[in-house]
Design a protein around this motif. Structure first.
Motif, PDB file in Angstrom:
ATOM      1  N   GLY A 141       0.784  -1.229   0.000  1.00 32.46           N
ATOM      2  CA  GLY A 141       0.000   0.000   0.000  1.00 32.46           C
ATOM      3  C   GLY A 141       0.814   1.276   0.000  1.00 32.46           C
ATOM      4  O   GLY A 141       0.258   2.375  -0.060  1.00 32.46           O
ATOM      5  N   LYS A 142       2.155   1.146   0.069  1.00 33.22           N
ATOM      6  CA  LYS A 142       2.993   2.359   0.171  1.00 33.22           C
ATOM      7  C   LYS A 142       2.889   3.265  -1.056  1.00 33.22           C
ATOM      8  O   LYS A 142       3.064   4.471  -0.958  1.00 33.22           O
ATOM      9  N   LEU A 143       2.577   2.665  -2.219  1.00 38.94           N
ATOM     10  CA  LEU A 143       2.460   3.461  -3.442  1.00 38.94           C
ATOM     11  C   LEU A 143       1.045   3.998  -3.659  1.00 38.94           C
ATOM     12  O   LEU A 143       0.826   4.829  -4.530  1.00 38.94           O
ATOM     13  N   GLY A 144       0.114   3.511  -2.863  1.00 45.66           N
ATOM     14  CA  GLY A 144      -1.272   3.924  -3.061  1.00 45.66           C
ATOM     15  C   GLY A 144      -1.850   3.302  -4.327  1.00 45.66           C
ATOM     16  O   GLY A 144      -1.345   2.304  -4.843  1.00 45.66           O
ATOM     17  N   ASN A 255       1.409   7.722  -4.809  1.00 44.58           N
ATOM     18  CA  ASN A 255       2.535   8.129  -3.962  1.00 44.58           C
ATOM     19  C   ASN A 255       3.900   7.962  -4.623  1.00 44.58           C
ATOM     20  O   ASN A 255       4.927   8.077  -3.946  1.00 44.58           O
ATOM     21  N   GLY A 256       3.916   7.692  -5.922  1.00 42.41           N
ATOM     22  CA  GLY A 256       5.207   7.539  -6.581  1.00 42.41           C
ATOM     23  C   GLY A 256       5.115   6.678  -7.821  1.00 42.41           C
ATOM     24  O   GLY A 256       4.027   6.417  -8.343  1.00 42.41           O
ATOM     25  N   ILE A 257       6.277   6.234  -8.288  1.00 40.29           N
ATOM     26  CA  ILE A 257       6.356   5.436  -9.508  1.00 40.29           C
ATOM     27  C   ILE A 257       7.077   4.124  -9.217  1.00 40.29           C
ATOM     28  O   ILE A 257       7.988   4.075  -8.386  1.00 40.29           O
ATOM     29  N   GLU A 271      10.230   4.787  -6.623  1.00 40.47           N
ATOM     30  CA  GLU A 271      10.588   6.176  -6.330  1.00 40.47           C
ATOM     31  C   GLU A 271       9.356   6.857  -5.739  1.00 40.47           C
ATOM     32  O   GLU A 271       8.372   7.090  -6.438  1.00 40.47           O
ATOM     33  N   LEU A 272       9.423   7.152  -4.444  1.00 39.12           N
ATOM     34  CA  LEU A 272       8.280   7.740  -3.748  1.00 39.12           C
ATOM     35  C   LEU A 272       8.302   9.266  -3.835  1.00 39.12           C
ATOM     36  O   LEU A 272       9.355   9.875  -4.053  1.00 39.12           O
ATOM     37  N   ARG A 273       7.153   9.879  -3.646  1.00 35.42           N
ATOM     38  CA  ARG A 273       7.027  11.333  -3.756  1.00 35.42           C
ATOM     39  C   ARG A 273       7.862  12.068  -2.716  1.00 35.42           C
ATOM     40  O   ARG A 273       8.253  13.219  -2.927  1.00 35.42           O
ATOM     41  N   ASP A 274       8.165  11.416  -1.588  1.00 29.75           N
ATOM     42  CA  ASP A 274       8.959  12.074  -0.553  1.00 29.75           C
ATOM     43  C   ASP A 274      10.464  12.002  -0.837  1.00 29.75           C
ATOM     44  O   ASP A 274      11.279  12.439  -0.011  1.00 29.75           O
TER      45      ASP A 274
END
Length: 339
Positions: A141-144, A255-257, A271-274
């Motif tokens: 779920g980390k990427l949404g 939340n990223g790619i 690669e997360l948005r943060d």
């Protein structure tokens, strides 16, 4: 443990490079029979494995003495041979595309059920370590949500792969029915359905023969897919990637790619948005240039030995085939097709 006795129908490149060596290396398998219209091919393997050789698959099935059959033949014969094998009481592993129509696919599923045998389709993409790892990461779920995607399968074409080179059945429409989409596109429709745990609901496609000579099967396709979740993306299948193969997938998420199979060393990159970057080295995706164990034979034999239905079932194969058939309908009718 009693070994699973396996017969192989069709002794071309996919049998030579994948099915036969993977059966040969499996401790619970005995290769007992081979069939090919070019009898010398069957005889070569029969001699090597102390098995029987046939030029006609019907003679092989009539002779019996096997528990399971691999169908590694031109697309047009997949349904006919799989149904005959099931009626002979054999578990069936059939190459993709499992059939050339939804009606054929359903008839195969019905035959397996009627005879109480397993039907598995050789969709190896969902078994490749990078795709397995990618699904694990998605499920955290980390990427949404997955919003958009691109998945591709491209190489130089069957002339560089098939045992018959430029004379391959892949280029004969009466045997292949479909070209790059049946060879490569159906792999990616299966992979993206499985990876996203989602179903395709709409397909728009451009499919054509852009560069291959003396054939009217497709050598390129670009499809736009809408998933049940609302995610949209592209699926590319090409036989004209003459320098290097492309088997990569990009997922653009909330939340990223995620990049899969795009780097030779780090097969999965997140690669997360943060600004956080995660890289996973989990083993390569098999290509024509670099063969990896497909995992398909292991999964097939595991199903038989443990009496557990295969996850890559006939029903799954039919759903992945339906996407490709809808793409051809989209091209023919010049409109979006709803599945």
């Amino acid at each position: 443990m009693t070994k699973v006795r396996v017969a192989v129908i069709g002794c071309g490149s996919i049998a030579e490079r994948r099915h036969i060596p993977e059966y040969a290396e499996h401790p619970n398998v005995e290769l007992v029979a081979f069939a090919d219209p070019i009898i010398e091919r069957a005889e070569g393997y029969a001699k090597r494995f102390d098995a029987k050789a046939y030029s006609d698959y019907k003679e092989l099935l009539a002779a019996g003495g096997f528990d399971a059959v691999s169908v590694c033949t031109p697309n047009i014969f997949h349904a006919e041979m799989s149904i005959a094998a099931a009626n002979a009481g054999a578990h069936v592993l059939v190459e993709k595309p499992m059939a050339v129509s939804e009606e054929e696919a359903q008839a195969m599923i019905d035959a397996a059920k009627k005879n109480n045998v397993y039907l598995m389709v050789g969709h190896n993409q969902r078994l490749m370590p990078p795709h397995v790892k990618a699904k694990e990461v998605l499920q955290t779920g980390k990427l949404g949500r997955v919003l958009t995607f691109r998945t591709a399968f491209s190489h130089g074409g069957p002339e560089f792969w098939s045992i018959d080179g430029k004379e391959s059945w892949f280029f004969r429409k009466n045997e292949a029915i479909m070209g790059a989409m049946g060879d490569l596109g159906v792999h990616k429709s299966d992979m993206i359905r499985w990876l996203l745990d989602d179903e395709v609901v709409d397909v728009s496609a451009f499919i054509g023969t852009l560069d291959k000579k003396d054939t009217d099967v497709d050598d390129n396709a670009i499809c736009l897919l809408r998933m049940k979740s609302g995610a949209i993306g592209t699926l590319v299948a090409s036989w004209t990637a003459y320098r290097g193969e492309d088997n990569g997938t990009y997922l653009w998420c909330e939340n990223g790619i995620m990049k899969i199979g795009t780097d030779p060393d780090d097969q999965v990159i997140v690669e997360l948005r943060d600004g956080t970057v995660e890289k996973y080295r989990v083993g390569a995706i098999s290509t024509n240039d670099k063969q990896e164990v497909s995992g398909v034979v292991d999964a097939f034999i595991e199903s038989i030995v443990t009496n557990t239905p295969p996850s890559i079932s006939g029903e799954e194969g039919k759903k992945s085939l339906s996407v490709i058939l809808s793409a051809f309908q989209s091209q023919a009718d010049n409109k979006t097709i709803s599945l």
